[in-house]
Design a protein around this motif. Structure first.
Motif, short mmCIF file in Angstrom:
data_model
loop_
_atom_site.label_atom_id
_atom_site.label_comp_id
_atom_site.label_asym_id
_atom_site.label_seq_id
_atom_site.Cartn_x
_atom_site.Cartn_y
_atom_site.Cartn_z
N SER A 29 -30.52 5.38 12.35
CA SER A 29 -29.44 4.81 13.16
C SER A 29 -28.37 5.87 13.43
O SER A 29 -28.12 6.75 12.59
CB SER A 29 -28.82 3.61 12.46
OG SER A 29 -28.07 4.02 11.33
N GLU A 30 -27.74 5.77 14.56
CA GLU A 30 -26.74 6.77 14.96
C GLU A 30 -25.59 6.83 13.96
O GLU A 30 -25.08 7.89 13.64
CB GLU A 30 -26.21 6.45 16.36
CG GLU A 30 -25.40 7.58 16.99
CD GLU A 30 -26.21 8.87 17.13
OE1 GLU A 30 -25.62 9.96 16.99
OE2 GLU A 30 -27.44 8.79 17.35
N ASP A 31 -25.18 5.65 13.45
CA ASP A 31 -24.09 5.60 12.47
C ASP A 31 -24.46 6.36 11.20
O ASP A 31 -23.68 7.17 10.70
CB ASP A 31 -23.77 4.14 12.14
CG ASP A 31 -22.69 4.02 11.07
OD1 ASP A 31 -21.57 4.51 11.33
OD2 ASP A 31 -22.98 3.49 9.99
N GLU A 34 -24.65 10.18 11.84
CA GLU A 34 -23.33 10.82 11.94
C GLU A 34 -22.69 10.96 10.56
O GLU A 34 -22.05 11.98 10.26
CB GLU A 34 -22.43 10.01 12.86
CG GLU A 34 -22.82 10.13 14.33
CD GLU A 34 -21.90 9.32 15.24
OE1 GLU A 34 -20.95 8.68 14.71
OE2 GLU A 34 -22.13 9.33 16.46
N ARG A 35 -22.86 9.93 9.69
CA ARG A 35 -22.29 10.02 8.34
C ARG A 35 -22.95 11.15 7.56
O ARG A 35 -22.28 11.94 6.88
CB ARG A 35 -22.46 8.69 7.59
CG ARG A 35 -21.62 7.56 8.14
CD ARG A 35 -21.37 6.48 7.08
NE ARG A 35 -22.56 6.05 6.37
CZ ARG A 35 -23.39 5.11 6.80
NH1 ARG A 35 -23.17 4.52 7.97
NH2 ARG A 35 -24.45 4.75 6.09
#
Length: 336
Positions: A29-31, A34-35
């Protein structure tokens, strides 16, 4: 040093997710991505190349073995290899055998242990251990300048015979007939090729090849110095000398100066390679220019192609050297 586990804990994900983000092996997932990337940057986490290679079967690392890094020819060759490799996404591990075939074989084993994807080899000479190692090892490899007995591999080289032929023919065109050759070690193929080109030019011109005029030595300034000293003590001295590399020629010019022999008034000298130092010698050196940077770039590209297509037909690529005329050669004394 940060670990993958620490990255995972701080990003609130599993180590498997961190691995997928790093290796781009599964959709994340993009979230979460990014984390993970943010924590990697914050902790300055550096992924293990060995661990990644176990998953991907690639380290994007190339091993390179050269005979002697004190020779400027190899420095210029390496620059072409490094530039092309970097553009293609590969790093270089460089090893120096110092002209010792046994050390060369030992270093190649070390490179294999580092899980390199491919090997670039400029051979330091023949050795049974090395030949067996390379013949039995299936790793993609490219040979530069020098073939290895029993090893089928791509070969990138300049035409040593033609280069020496052009050098000697130029000296003949100036009017020289007593032309000597300072050759490299007789165990190396480039040395033999350059002697063959020298002999061919003399024979075509109807000039007798004199055994005393061919002196083998190391591809170093000291080797050239010693060889020139020997030639300059002959009763019938040469009026011109073809040296098989520029370091030999520069060392030889030093020996001539010590003997009171003026270059080029008393003795014409021509080298081979056209290293950067050649144009700054005293006098500036006439030489045969090898396309060193081009050889390096082509070598790297050929190896990366071989890594991608290991079963493609083995190729031999030969580039053409060129004569560069400077101030270390002239007509013999007494000839206008």
């Amino acid at each position: 040093m940060a670990t993958m586990k620490q990255v995972a804990e701080k990003a609130g994900v599993s180590t498997t997710t961190v691995s997928h983000v790093i290796n781009n092996t599964r959709v994340v997932s993009e979230d979460a991505r990014e984390r993970v990337l943010s924590v990697i940057q914050e902790l300055r986490y550096i992924p293990s190349a060995v661990a990644r290679s176990l998953k991907n079967d690639r380290t994007h690392t190339i091993g390179m073995m050269i005979p002697n890094n004190s020779n400027p020819y190899f420095a210029e060759l390496i620059q072409g290899i490094e530039d092309a490799s970097f553009e293609l996404g590969y790093n270089i591990i460089l090893c120096n055998s110092y002209d010792d075939p046994k050390k060369q074989a030992a270093y190649i084993r070390v490179l294999m242990e580092k899980r390199i994807d491919g090997l670039i080899l400029v051979s330091s000479g023949s050795d049974e251990d090395l030949n067996m190692l390379l013949a039995n090892e299936v790793i993609p490899k490219v040979l530069v300048d020098r073939e290895v007995t029993g090893v089928a591999a791509d070969l990138i080289e300049a035409d040593h015979v033609q280069g020496a032929y052009e050098a000697t023919r130029y000296l003949i065109s100036l009017g020289h007939k007593r032309i000597a050759c300072v050759a490299g070690p007789d165990t190396l193929l480039p040395s033999g090729g350059r002697v063959a080109g020298y002999q061919r030019a003399l024979k075509e011109a109807g000039i007798t090849v004199c055994d005393d005029f061919i002196v083998h030595s190391d591809f170093t300034s000291e080797g050239g110095f010693n060889a020139f000293q020997k030639l300059l003590t002959l009763d019938s001295k040469p009026t011109a000398i073809f040296a098989s590399n520029d370091l030999m020629a520069i060392g030889g010019i030093c020996a001539a100066n010590q003997a009171g022999v003026k270059i080029p008034q008393d003795l014409s000298v021509i080298g081979y390679d056209d290293i950067a130092l050649a144009s700054f010698s005293t006098p500036p050196l006439t030489t045969i220019a090898q396309p060193k940077y081009q050889i390096g770039q082509l070598t790297a590209k050929t190896l990366v192609e071989r890594i991608s297509n290991p079963d493609s037909q083995v190729r031999r690529t030969m580039l053409t050297p060129e004569l560069v005329i400077r101030q270390s050669t002239s007509r013999p004394a007494g000839i206008k």
